[in-house]
Each structure stands twice: as C-alpha cells, then as structure tokens.
Write an enzyme that holds these catalytic residues in place. Sequence first.
Site, PDB file in Angstrom:
ATOM      1  N   LEU A  12     -16.934  30.622  23.105  1.00 44.22           N
ATOM      2  CA  LEU A  12     -17.894  29.726  23.252  1.00 44.22           C
ATOM      3  C   LEU A  12     -17.861  28.598  21.982  1.00 44.22           C
ATOM      4  O   LEU A  12     -18.754  28.391  21.436  1.00 44.22           O
ATOM      5  CB  LEU A  12     -19.075  30.270  23.511  1.00 44.22           C
ATOM      6  N   VAL A  14     -16.276  24.677  20.694  1.00 45.99           N
ATOM      7  CA  VAL A  14     -16.759  23.632  21.121  1.00 45.99           C
ATOM      8  C   VAL A  14     -15.748  23.431  22.515  1.00 45.99           C
ATOM      9  O   VAL A  14     -16.391  22.836  23.409  1.00 45.99           O
ATOM     10  CB  VAL A  14     -15.894  22.541  20.331  1.00 45.99           C
ATOM     11  N   VAL A  76      -9.867  31.335  23.795  1.00 50.75           N
ATOM     12  CA  VAL A  76      -9.723  32.135  22.165  1.00 50.75           C
ATOM     13  C   VAL A  76      -8.483  31.527  21.349  1.00 50.75           C
ATOM     14  O   VAL A  76      -7.662  30.902  22.154  1.00 50.75           O
ATOM     15  CB  VAL A  76     -10.123  33.358  22.365  1.00 50.75           C
ATOM     16  N   ALA A  78      -4.992  31.101  19.820  1.00 52.56           N
ATOM     17  CA  ALA A  78      -4.054  31.380  19.922  1.00 52.56           C
ATOM     18  C   ALA A  78      -3.181  32.840  19.099  1.00 52.56           C
ATOM     19  O   ALA A  78      -3.934  33.021  18.107  1.00 52.56           O
ATOM     20  CB  ALA A  78      -3.009  30.504  19.944  1.00 52.56           C
ATOM     21  N   SER A 130      -6.034  18.887  27.216  1.00 54.68           N
ATOM     22  CA  SER A 130      -6.151  17.865  26.128  1.00 54.68           C
ATOM     23  C   SER A 130      -7.216  16.968  26.203  1.00 54.68           C
ATOM     24  O   SER A 130      -7.639  16.671  27.437  1.00 54.68           O
ATOM     25  CB  SER A 130      -4.803  17.185  26.019  1.00 54.68           C
ATOM     26  N   GLY A 131      -7.794  16.481  25.154  1.00 48.02           N
ATOM     27  CA  GLY A 131      -8.693  15.474  25.157  1.00 48.02           C
ATOM     28  C   GLY A 131      -9.924  15.856  24.233  1.00 48.02           C
ATOM     29  O   GLY A 131     -10.778  15.132  24.198  1.00 48.02           O
ATOM     30  N   LYS A 185       2.098  20.984  27.074  1.00 40.09           N
ATOM     31  CA  LYS A 185       1.186  20.764  26.293  1.00 40.09           C
ATOM     32  C   LYS A 185       1.648  20.387  24.911  1.00 40.09           C
ATOM     33  O   LYS A 185       1.243  19.811  23.755  1.00 40.09           O
ATOM     34  CB  LYS A 185       0.046  21.757  26.486  1.00 40.09           C
ATOM     35  N   HIS A 188       3.294  17.205  24.585  1.00 44.32           N
ATOM     36  CA  HIS A 188       2.055  16.417  24.386  1.00 44.32           C
ATOM     37  C   HIS A 188       1.815  16.225  22.964  1.00 44.32           C
ATOM     38  O   HIS A 188       1.600  15.138  22.279  1.00 44.32           O
ATOM     39  CB  HIS A 188       1.057  16.825  25.087  1.00 44.32           C
ATOM     40  N   ASN A 189       1.461  17.433  22.181  1.00 42.51           N
ATOM     41  CA  ASN A 189       0.966  17.408  21.022  1.00 42.51           C
ATOM     42  C   ASN A 189       2.010  17.192  19.986  1.00 42.51           C
ATOM     43  O   ASN A 189       1.445  16.408  18.899  1.00 42.51           O
ATOM     44  CB  ASN A 189       0.468  18.865  20.446  1.00 42.51           C
ATOM     45  N   GLU A 192       1.892  13.376  19.979  1.00 43.73           N
ATOM     46  CA  GLU A 192       0.545  13.133  19.423  1.00 43.73           C
ATOM     47  C   GLU A 192       0.878  12.939  17.912  1.00 43.73           C
ATOM     48  O   GLU A 192       0.254  11.955  17.268  1.00 43.73           O
ATOM     49  CB  GLU A 192      -0.553  13.769  19.618  1.00 43.73           C
ATOM     50  N   TYR A 193       1.581  13.856  17.575  1.00 44.02           N
ATOM     51  CA  TYR A 193       1.872  13.750  15.821  1.00 44.02           C
ATOM     52  C   TYR A 193       2.590  12.416  15.596  1.00 44.02           C
ATOM     53  O   TYR A 193       2.326  11.850  14.700  1.00 44.02           O
ATOM     54  CB  TYR A 193       2.827  14.877  15.274  1.00 44.02           C
ATOM     55  N   LYS A 261      -2.265  22.296  13.005  1.00 41.02           N
ATOM     56  CA  LYS A 261      -2.424  23.403  13.634  1.00 41.02           C
ATOM     57  C   LYS A 261      -1.149  24.304  14.350  1.00 41.02           C
ATOM     58  O   LYS A 261      -1.366  25.411  14.683  1.00 41.02           O
ATOM     59  CB  LYS A 261      -3.456  23.464  14.688  1.00 41.02           C
TER      60      LYS A 261
END
Length: 486
Positions: A12, A14, A76, A78, A130-131, A185, A188-189, A192-193, A261
Amino acid sequence: MTGTADIGVIGLAVMGQNLILNMNDHGHSVIAYNRTTKKTDDFLATSAKDTRISGAHTLEQLVEGLSSPRKIMMMVRAGKPVDDTIEKLIPLLDAGDVLIDGGNSNFEDTQRRAQYLKQKKLHYIGTGVSGGEEGARHGPSIMPGGHEEAWPLVKDLFQSISAKVGDNEPCCDWVGRNGAGHFVKMVHNGIEYGDMQLICEAYHYMKNVLAMDNKAMSDMFDTWNKGPLNSYLVEITSDILKFTEGDEFVVDYILDKAGQKGTGKWTAINALDLGTPLTMIGESVFARMVSALKDERITASQKLSGPAESTSVSEQQRTEKLEQLADAMLASKIVSYAQGYMLMRAASIEYDWNLRYGSIAMMWRGGCIIRSAFLDNIKDAFERDSELVNLLIDGWFSKTLEKSQSGWRTIVSQAALTGIPMPAMGSALAFYDSYRTERLPANLLQAQRDYFGAHTYERVDKPAGERFHTDWTGSGGDVSSTAYQA
C-alpha cells in the site's frame, strides 16, 4: 472455500493505493493488504472509506476472500521482497491461481519466477505499470507478460483501469511470454532517461547560452508542447520552470544531483549483453552519475578551464537558435526511441518473444511517462513494414531527420564551442552519423586487434565468415586467437 472479491493487492505505497482506488472506480472488488496492518487500517479509514474496498490483516485472510481463480497483484519493492511474498503465498494457493508482479522487477527475475511457478501449477504475470501516482489513479500504461494462459483471466480488469486513447483504446495489451512485459517496461524507462536528459540539455543551453529566464523557458516548452515535441515530459517541464514559492522559482533551489532507481542502468547493461548500441540512453545514465559527483565538480570547476560562456545574443539570434534547438531535440529523441526499439528487437530474437512493436507504441500513447506525439508515427512505421530493422530507415523518420539535422549539428557544435555539456544530443548525433556511414574505421581497429592479439579479421574481397591472420612483425607465426563475436 473461496470468497467473492475480484483481486487482492499486496503493498500500500503510493502506486498500490492508487491502483486499488482505480480498480474500485471501475467496478472491481478489491482486498487490500500491507505487511504493516496499521497502513491497511489507515487506508480503509481515509482514501478507501465508503468504497467497496476491503482489507486483510493476514495473507490467509486475503486469499480466503478472493474468488477462484484467485488473482493477487504484488506492489512491493523489487528483488527479495517479491520472492519472499511469493514463497509465503504458494502454500495458500490452488492450481490455476494467478500471481501478478506490478513492480519494477528485473526481467531476468521475472523469467526465473515464471518458470518456477509453472512447476507449482500457478500462473504468473510480470507487468510494467507506468504513469506514476497520477497514472495509477486515473489510468496507467500497463505492459503485461508471463504465462499467456493467465492473460484472459486479467485482461478485462487490466484494460478497464488502463489509460485510454483514440476511440477508447486501452493502453494495455499482452506483450509476450515470461519476462517480456518487464523487459518492455525497462526499455520504456531507459527511453524516459533519454527524454529527461535531452530536456535538461535544452534547459542548460537556453539558460547559459541564450540567457533566458525561467518564465521565457517555461513559455518555450509550452510552445514546443503544441507541436512535434508534444509529450508529457515537455508539458511538465513547462509547469516546473514557472512554479514559484513566494517570489522564488523552486527549480533554482533544487540541488543538481540526480537520483535513479536502476531501470536505466539495467537497460544499458542489457544493451551490452545483447550487443545493441544504446549509446544515447547509456549517456543519459552516465550523465546522472556525473551529476552525483557534486563535491568533485565543485573542486573541478575551480581547477579546470573551458571557453568563456557568451550570453550576448540578439532577439533574432535567440529565435533562430530556439528553432535549431527544437530540431536537435526532435532528432535526438527519434534516435533514442530507435535505439530502444533496436534493443527490444534483439531481445525478442534472443528470448523468442515475438514482440509486436506497433502494439507497444500504442501502449505508450497514454498514461505513461514517455507518451508523446510521434508514437503514432512509430505504429504507422511498423504497420508499413512489420520487419522494419530500424526506425531511422522508415520514410517518415528519415525525412524528419533530414529536415532536422542542420539545426541538430549547429546546436551540438555550438554547445561544444561554448563548453555546455550535451552528452545525449551529442551521442545521438554520433550514432546517426555512424549508422549512416557505409565504411567505418573499424577495419583499422581489427588490424590492431590482430597485431597485438592475433584475433583475426575478415576481408572485403573474401566470403563472409572466413578468418585471416597477418604476421605483422615477421616473428608472430601462424597461430591465431579464437575468433568470437561480442
């Protein structure tokens, strides 16, 4: 005995909380669980109050409350926490139940877990989400992979909570077997970088060469967001640059020391493993690492010299440079996506995933951090040629690069002359020039390798694959090293 809830969510933080609220909004009954029971109770008493969301204080309660086949999504951290959670759940589940990892797991871990859980007769899905906080709450991009037989069991739920574009098309579709979803994914990241670094380089140039203030830069990014550079990251950059507390711009008080990360680093590592020249994304990762050397950079700034920065520009010159900068941004961004797709293509071949590249572009059109205007052009490119080796060769992209490269070259060269670091734009241009060059100087490199290590080489006048060794010194003999391809 089974319950009636559609899905359970473990974790739980964000992302977990907002995904649960999103699921509830779309009519799905959810059981929430967190290892710290107080967090579960607080969530139910606040954000989830007066909803159909229920909570569990133990994993046993969570499992008992779910309808069969049970579907449990782990949100949770990774690594070991995912493995630990899986081990605790296995004894409580029945054959055919579905475990879903919605975190940023390394795809190799997902590959291993998919194989392991198949032996346990449990279904496994590793999905990229993602988002960020906003996407999780109102519609993320979702990239599921794993056991394909599990997809029909979660398809309606996933597609209902995902972002929608066009004619209510969900930004979620099946990616491929085993670790394919988490690999996509990861790429994708990595992209994003690259996008973030390009924006930062443009900001640095505008601030230090064009002498623009925060409001003018914010307005420029807002203008760019209405054209070919339209993207979520350009949009939020405009918002960031104009944000104030009192009379002070917040961005000016943020320490220039970037964090990460690990997904960008994983992208670069996998590019090396698969022999893919992911140069621009790699430089974007390294740029963050250089930024982390803040104390060293302070010392170096007092010891190392460079060209004097000149900020004397006329309004006409500034307008011209901004047009060139937009071209440099667009061209570099195209290279970044092209390299990301090169990596996915190499992985698809290596792991037999049969990735659908146009479909992946569609999943990135909404909800995710790298959503941008030309994802439609990527989809169109692969619809024109499903076997397209590289996006740069597609007609739309090659023509766009042709129109953009004059400004691109001007900006990169002027940045070098004025001492403004542009590792991403510069490496993107170097890759473009390398990729379009029929004969590179690697023939000399191969000669060097053969000279000092007898590594052998191929010849242009002989059949491909035939190896040769030269006795360069007259005393080396005929013995050669084993040839291999990295």
